[in-house]
Design a protein around this motif. Structure first.
Motif, PDB file in Angstrom:
ATOM      1  N   ILE A 150      15.738 -58.371-136.398  1.00 41.80           N
ATOM      2  CA  ILE A 150      14.616 -59.288-136.629  1.00 41.80           C
ATOM      3  C   ILE A 150      13.310 -58.596-136.237  1.00 41.80           C
ATOM      4  CG2 ILE A 150      13.570 -61.494-135.975  1.00 41.80           C
ATOM      5  CD1 ILE A 150      16.367 -62.601-135.524  1.00 41.80           C
ATOM      6  N   SER A 151      13.310 -57.912-135.081  1.00 43.85           N
ATOM      7  CA  SER A 151      12.078 -57.263-134.610  1.00 43.85           C
ATOM      8  C   SER A 151      11.650 -56.107-135.499  1.00 43.85           C
ATOM      9  CB  SER A 151      12.246 -56.776-133.165  1.00 43.85           C
ATOM     10  OG  SER A 151      13.290 -55.832-133.069  1.00 43.85           O
ATOM     11  N   ASP A 152      12.589 -55.467-136.197  1.00 40.99           N
ATOM     12  CA  ASP A 152      12.224 -54.395-137.127  1.00 40.99           C
ATOM     13  C   ASP A 152      11.423 -54.934-138.294  1.00 40.99           C
ATOM     14  OD1 ASP A 152      13.587 -52.562-135.569  1.00 40.99           O
ATOM     15  OD2 ASP A 152      15.429 -52.684-136.758  1.00 40.99           O
ATOM     16  N   ASN A 153      11.566 -56.229-138.562  1.00 39.61           N
ATOM     17  CA  ASN A 153      10.863 -56.862-139.675  1.00 39.61           C
ATOM     18  C   ASN A 153       9.621 -57.625-139.223  1.00 39.61           C
ATOM     19  OD1 ASN A 153      12.691 -56.549-142.250  1.00 39.61           O
ATOM     20  ND2 ASN A 153      14.065 -56.829-140.522  1.00 39.61           N
ATOM     21  N   LEU A 154       9.265 -57.475-137.949  1.00 41.53           N
ATOM     22  CA  LEU A 154       8.046 -58.079-137.416  1.00 41.53           C
ATOM     23  C   LEU A 154       6.868 -57.154-137.701  1.00 41.53           C
ATOM     24  CD1 LEU A 154       6.831 -60.388-135.594  1.00 41.53           C
ATOM     25  CD2 LEU A 154       7.185 -58.832-133.659  1.00 41.53           C
ATOM     26  N   VAL A 155       5.868 -57.648-138.446  1.00 46.60           N
ATOM     27  CA  VAL A 155       4.723 -56.801-138.789  1.00 46.60           C
ATOM     28  C   VAL A 155       3.409 -57.336-138.225  1.00 46.60           C
ATOM     29  CG1 VAL A 155       5.795 -55.854-140.860  1.00 46.60           C
ATOM     30  CG2 VAL A 155       4.451 -57.962-141.039  1.00 46.60           C
ATOM     31  N   GLY A 156       3.463 -58.506-137.557  1.00 46.80           N
ATOM     32  CA  GLY A 156       2.257 -59.040-136.943  1.00 46.80           C
ATOM     33  C   GLY A 156       2.585 -60.234-136.071  1.00 46.80           C
ATOM     34  N   LEU A 157       1.661 -60.576-135.182  1.00 46.77           N
ATOM     35  CA  LEU A 157       1.858 -61.742-134.324  1.00 46.77           C
ATOM     36  C   LEU A 157       0.524 -62.193-133.757  1.00 46.77           C
ATOM     37  CD1 LEU A 157       2.105 -61.057-130.810  1.00 46.77           C
ATOM     38  CD2 LEU A 157       3.412 -59.309-131.985  1.00 46.77           C
ATOM     39  N   GLN A 158       0.511 -63.430-133.293  1.00 43.45           N
ATOM     40  CA  GLN A 158      -0.634 -63.955-132.547  1.00 43.45           C
ATOM     41  C   GLN A 158      -0.130 -64.409-131.184  1.00 43.45           C
ATOM     42  OE1 GLN A 158      -2.712 -67.983-133.008  1.00 43.45           O
ATOM     43  NE2 GLN A 158      -3.992 -66.651-134.257  1.00 43.45           N
ATOM     44  N   MET A 159      -0.878 -64.077-130.142  1.00 37.16           N
ATOM     45  CA  MET A 159      -0.471 -64.341-128.769  1.00 37.16           C
ATOM     46  C   MET A 159      -1.638 -64.917-127.988  1.00 37.16           C
ATOM     47  SD  MET A 159       0.801 -61.480-125.976  1.00 37.16           S
ATOM     48  CE  MET A 159      -0.851 -61.009-125.415  1.00 37.16           C
ATOM     49  N   VAL A 160      -1.348 -65.808-127.041  1.00 35.70           N
ATOM     50  CA  VAL A 160      -2.344 -66.262-126.083  1.00 35.70           C
ATOM     51  C   VAL A 160      -2.095 -65.505-124.789  1.00 35.70           C
ATOM     52  CG1 VAL A 160      -3.327 -68.224-124.847  1.00 35.70           C
ATOM     53  CG2 VAL A 160      -2.410 -68.545-127.151  1.00 35.70           C
ATOM     54  N   ASP A 161      -3.130 -64.827-124.280  1.00 30.42           N
ATOM     55  CA  ASP A 161      -2.930 -64.005-123.082  1.00 30.42           C
ATOM     56  C   ASP A 161      -3.167 -64.811-121.804  1.00 30.42           C
ATOM     57  OD1 ASP A 161      -5.682 -64.134-122.572  1.00 30.42           O
ATOM     58  OD2 ASP A 161      -6.079 -62.032-123.082  1.00 30.42           O
ATOM     59  N   ALA A 162      -3.095 -64.128-120.668  1.00 34.64           N
ATOM     60  CA  ALA A 162      -3.170 -64.800-119.366  1.00 34.64           C
ATOM     61  C   ALA A 162      -4.528 -65.435-119.101  1.00 34.64           C
ATOM     62  CB  ALA A 162      -2.834 -63.805-118.256  1.00 34.64           C
ATOM     63  N   ASN A 163      -5.555 -65.050-119.854  1.00 42.54           N
ATOM     64  CA  ASN A 163      -6.880 -65.650-119.706  1.00 42.54           C
ATOM     65  C   ASN A 163      -7.156 -66.721-120.753  1.00 42.54           C
ATOM     66  OD1 ASN A 163      -7.756 -64.008-117.472  1.00 42.54           O
ATOM     67  ND2 ASN A 163      -7.806 -62.300-118.924  1.00 42.54           N
ATOM     68  N   GLY A 164      -6.116 -67.075-121.528  1.00 41.52           N
ATOM     69  CA  GLY A 164      -6.285 -68.096-122.554  1.00 41.52           C
ATOM     70  C   GLY A 164      -6.922 -67.585-123.830  1.00 41.52           C
ATOM     71  N   ARG A 165      -7.048 -66.257-123.952  1.00 41.42           N
ATOM     72  CA  ARG A 165      -7.652 -65.687-125.162  1.00 41.42           C
ATOM     73  C   ARG A 165      -6.593 -65.457-126.230  1.00 41.42           C
ATOM     74  NH1 ARG A 165     -10.723 -61.284-121.570  1.00 41.42           N
ATOM     75  NH2 ARG A 165      -8.556 -60.587-121.507  1.00 41.42           N
ATOM     76  N   ILE A 166      -6.998 -65.574-127.488  1.00 45.79           N
ATOM     77  CA  ILE A 166      -6.094 -65.320-128.611  1.00 45.79           C
ATOM     78  C   ILE A 166      -6.153 -63.835-128.962  1.00 45.79           C
ATOM     79  CG2 ILE A 166      -5.650 -65.788-131.046  1.00 45.79           C
ATOM     80  CD1 ILE A 166      -6.838 -68.592-130.572  1.00 45.79           C
ATOM     81  N   VAL A 167      -4.970 -63.207-129.004  1.00 46.65           N
ATOM     82  CA  VAL A 167      -4.855 -61.786-129.329  1.00 46.65           C
ATOM     83  C   VAL A 167      -4.011 -61.663-130.597  1.00 46.65           C
ATOM     84  CG1 VAL A 167      -4.060 -59.516-128.555  1.00 46.65           C
ATOM     85  CG2 VAL A 167      -4.946 -61.169-126.882  1.00 46.65           C
ATOM     86  N   THR A 168      -4.518 -60.916-131.570  1.00 48.05           N
ATOM     87  CA  THR A 168      -3.764 -60.656-132.799  1.00 48.05           C
ATOM     88  C   THR A 168      -3.286 -59.214-132.778  1.00 48.05           C
ATOM     89  OG1 THR A 168      -5.087 -62.256-134.037  1.00 48.05           O
ATOM     90  CG2 THR A 168      -3.875 -60.614-135.320  1.00 48.05           C
ATOM     91  N   ALA A 169      -2.022 -59.007-133.132  1.00 50.79           N
ATOM     92  CA  ALA A 169      -1.464 -57.653-133.146  1.00 50.79           C
ATOM     93  C   ALA A 169      -0.790 -57.398-134.484  1.00 50.79           C
ATOM     94  CB  ALA A 169      -0.456 -57.478-132.012  1.00 50.79           C
ATOM     95  N   ASP A 170      -1.060 -56.212-135.039  1.00 55.11           N
ATOM     96  CA  ASP A 170      -0.371 -55.740-136.239  1.00 55.11           C
ATOM     97  C   ASP A 170      -0.460 -54.216-136.221  1.00 55.11           C
ATOM     98  OD1 ASP A 170      -2.989 -55.136-137.184  1.00 55.11           O
ATOM     99  OD2 ASP A 170      -3.124 -57.074-138.211  1.00 55.11           O
ATOM    100  N   HIS A 171      -0.211 -53.574-137.352  1.00 56.25           N
ATOM    101  CA  HIS A 171      -0.221 -52.104-137.351  1.00 56.25           C
ATOM    102  C   HIS A 171      -1.632 -51.532-137.229  1.00 56.25           C
ATOM    103  CE1 HIS A 171       4.039 -51.534-137.946  1.00 56.25           C
ATOM    104  NE2 HIS A 171       4.042 -52.384-138.954  1.00 56.25           N
ATOM    105  N   GLN A 172      -2.657 -52.342-137.481  1.00 62.40           N
ATOM    106  CA  GLN A 172      -4.047 -51.865-137.366  1.00 62.40           C
ATOM    107  C   GLN A 172      -4.702 -52.299-136.055  1.00 62.40           C
ATOM    108  OE1 GLN A 172      -3.016 -53.267-140.563  1.00 62.40           O
ATOM    109  NE2 GLN A 172      -2.602 -51.101-140.971  1.00 62.40           N
TER     110      GLN A 172
END
Length: 447
Positions: A150-172
Motif C-alpha cells: 500500500i505504501s509503495d502506491n502512496l504518492v502524496g499526503l496531507q498531515m497536521v503537525d504538532a503546531n496545528g499546521r497543515i503540511v503537504t508531502a509529495d515527490h516535489q
C-alpha cells in the motif's frame, strides 16, 4: 479536568454517553480509559484537538480503524484520542490515475469502491482495518507481488503537525516526509488527514483459490508451500494459515490476476501435497474476487478474544527446527483463533532497494506472524509468555519485524522495524516533530 473549550468535532469525555462504545477496539487486549475522544469531521477539528492537548499537557493518540495490536498505541489512559473514522471522502481522478482518500476509510469499503470503478489497490486480509495506520507501516497483502505494498502506491499526503499546521508531502514538496510515510509507521510525525494513492487498472476477471487439509499434515503442507510460494508467478498472492490444534484449521487461500486454467497449473504442487479435504478454484469479476476474499464486516468490528501478536520476515526457507517451534506453539496455545499466518513475498515487493522507501524488508521469501488468543484474564500471562517464547526461539531463522504488527517485547525495535532506515527516520522526525509531541511505545525519537 480540563474544559472542552477549544475542542470541535464530536467530543466525548470519560463518563459521557457514548464513551464506553468509543473506547472499544478490535482487539480487547488494547482497551483502556482515555480522558476524551475527538471524532474529527474535518481537518479543523484535528488542528484544534492537537492545540488543546498541548495547552493542557495531555498525551495524544491518532486512531483510524481501531486495529492497533498492542497497548497504548491508538489509545492512552488519561489522554486524548483523535479519531478520524468519520472522515471518509474518496475522490478518484481517473485521467491522472490517482485517488484522494481520507484517512478514516476502512480497507474493505475503499478497495470495493475502487474496484467498482475499475481500479485495484493493495489490501490486507481484514476489511475493517483503517487506511490511516496500515498505509504508513507498509501495508502487506495479496497484491504486493503484483503492484507493491500500500505504501509503495502512496504518492502524496496531507498531515497536521504538532503546531496545528497543515503540511503537504509529495515527490516535489516535503519529499523527506513522503519517504518516511512509506513504511515509517503511523502516528510518528503528525496526524494524517488524507492520502493520494497511485491506482492500477483492475483486470476484468481474477481467480481465487482455497485449499484445506487435515491439521496433522501441517509439516508436509508448510514445506511444500514455502518452497513453492516465493517463486510462483508474481500475479499470484498466496496465504497459508495454520490455526491451533484445538481449532484444527489448515488452509491456503490466494488471488491470481489471470485465468482459472493458468492457476490450476500453478497450483499443482499444492494440490498434490497431503490429502486435501477441499479444493476450490473459481474465476470472478475482479470486484467479485475482492468480495470473496474480504467479505463485508461490521465496522469498526470487535474480536471475541484478546490477542497478542508478533511477526518476522523469512529471508530463507525455514528448517525443521523452526517448523517444530511453530508446531509446539500451535499445540500448546489454547485459543481457537491462535494461529500462524504466512504471506508470500517476491515480485514487486522485493523490487525497490531497502532504502528507497522507509519500508526496509525487501529481500524476504515470505512474511510470518503468529498470535495467541484468550478470553479469561487468568490465561493472559500464559499466552503473552507463549508468544514471546516463540519469538525468541525463532530468532535464529528469521529477521526483522513488521511495524503494523507491533510487539513491545522487542527492545531494539528501530532495527527490527526499519533496519538501517531508522537513523534517517529519526532525522525526519526531528524535522517535523522536534519536541516529540507524538510519542508512544516504540515511536521514532527525534535525532
Amino acid at each position: 479536568m480540563p474544559s472542552r473549550t477549544g475542542l470541535t468535532g464530536k467530543v466525548i469525555f470519560q463518563g459521557e454517553p457514548g464513551y464506553e462504545e468509543a473506547r472499544k477496539n478490535w482487539n480487547p487486549y488494547v482497551d483502556t480509559f482515555p480522558l476524551v475522544f475527538v471524532f474529527a469531521q474535518r481537518t479543523y477539528d484535528i488542528q484544534n484537538a492537537i492545540l488543546w492537548a498541548r495547552k493542557h499537557d495531555v498525551p495524544i493518540r491518532f486512531r483510524s480503524g481501531r486495529h492497533a495490536l498492542d497497548k497504548s498505541l491508538s489509545e492512552v489512559k488519561g489522554g486524548i484520542v483523535i479519531d478520524v473514522s468519520d472522515m471518509k471522502r474518496i475522490k478518484v481522478y481517473d485521467k491522472k490515475g490517482i485517488a484522494l482518500v481520507e484517512t478514516g476509510n476502512n480497507v474493505g469499503p475503499l478497495v470495493k469502491t475502487l474496484a467498482s470503478q475499475g481500479f485495484m489497490a493493495p489490501f490486507g486480509d481484514s476489511p475493517t482495518v483503517g487506511v490511516g495506520g496500515i498505509t504508513m507501516g507498509g501495508g502487506i497483502g495479496l497484491l504486493q507481488r503484483s503492484i507493491g505494498l500500500i505504501s509503495d502506491n502512496l504518492v502524496g499526503l496531507q498531515m497536521v503537525d504538532a503546531n496545528g499546521r497543515i503540511v503537504t508531502a509529495d515527490h516535489q514538496r516535503n519529499s523527506d516526509l513522503l519517504w518516511a510515510s512509506r513504511g515509517g509507521g503511523g502516528g510518528n510525525f503528525g496526524i494524517n488527514t488524507h492520502y493520494v494513492y497511485k491506482l492500477h487498472r483492475a483486470p476484468k476477471e481474477a481467480t481465487v483459490y482455497k485449499i484445506t487439509w487435515p491439521w496433522n499434515q501441517l509439516e508436509e503442507v508448510f514445506k511444500t508451500w514455502q518452497k513453492w510460494a516465493p517463486d510462483v508467478d508474481r500475479r499470484l498472492g498466496s496465504i497459508l494459515e495454520i490455526f491451533s490444534r484445538r481449532n484444527g484449521l489448515l488452509q491456503s487461500t490466494g488471488l491470481f490476476l489471470g485465468s482459472k486454467r493458468e492457476l490450476e497449473q500453478l497450483l499443482k504442487p499444492l494440490k498434490s501435497t497431503g490429502t486435501p479435504t477441499e479444493i476450490f478454484v473459481k474465476t470472478f469479476t475482479y470486484l467479485g474476487a475482492v468480495n470473496y476474499l474480504i467479505p463485508s464486516q461490521p465496522i469498526p468490528g470487535r474480536s471475541d478474544d484478546n490477542k497478542k501478536f508478533s511477526s518476522n520476515w523469512a529471508p530463507h526457507l525455514l528448517p525443521e527446527e523452526a517448523i517444530r517451534i511453530m508446531r509446539r506453539f500451535l499445540e500448546v496455545s489454547p485459543g481457537m483463533s491462535s494461529n500462524f499466518f504466512f504471506l508470500n513475498s517476491g515480485g514487486a515487493l522485493n523490487q525497490p532497494q531497502p532504502n528507497e522507501t522507509a519500508f526496509y524488508w525487501r529481500n524476504s521469501k515470505f512474511y510470518l506472524e503468529w498470535n495467541a488468543s484468550w478470553n479469561s484474564p487468568f490465561e493472559e500471562q500464559i499466552n503473552l509468555a507463549l508468544v514471546e517464547k516463540t519469538r525468541k526461539r525463532l530468532l535464529p531463522f528469521v529477521e526483522g519485524s513488521y511495524v503494523n504488527v507491533p510487539d513491545q517485547n522487542i527492545k531494539d525495535f528501530g532495527a527490527a522495524y526499519y533496519g538501517t532506515n531508522f537513523e534517517r527516520l529519526k532525522q525526519v522526525k526531528a524535522m517535523y516533530d522536534p519536541n516529540n509531541v507524538f510519542h508512544f511505545p516504540q515511536s521514532i525519537p527525534p535525532a
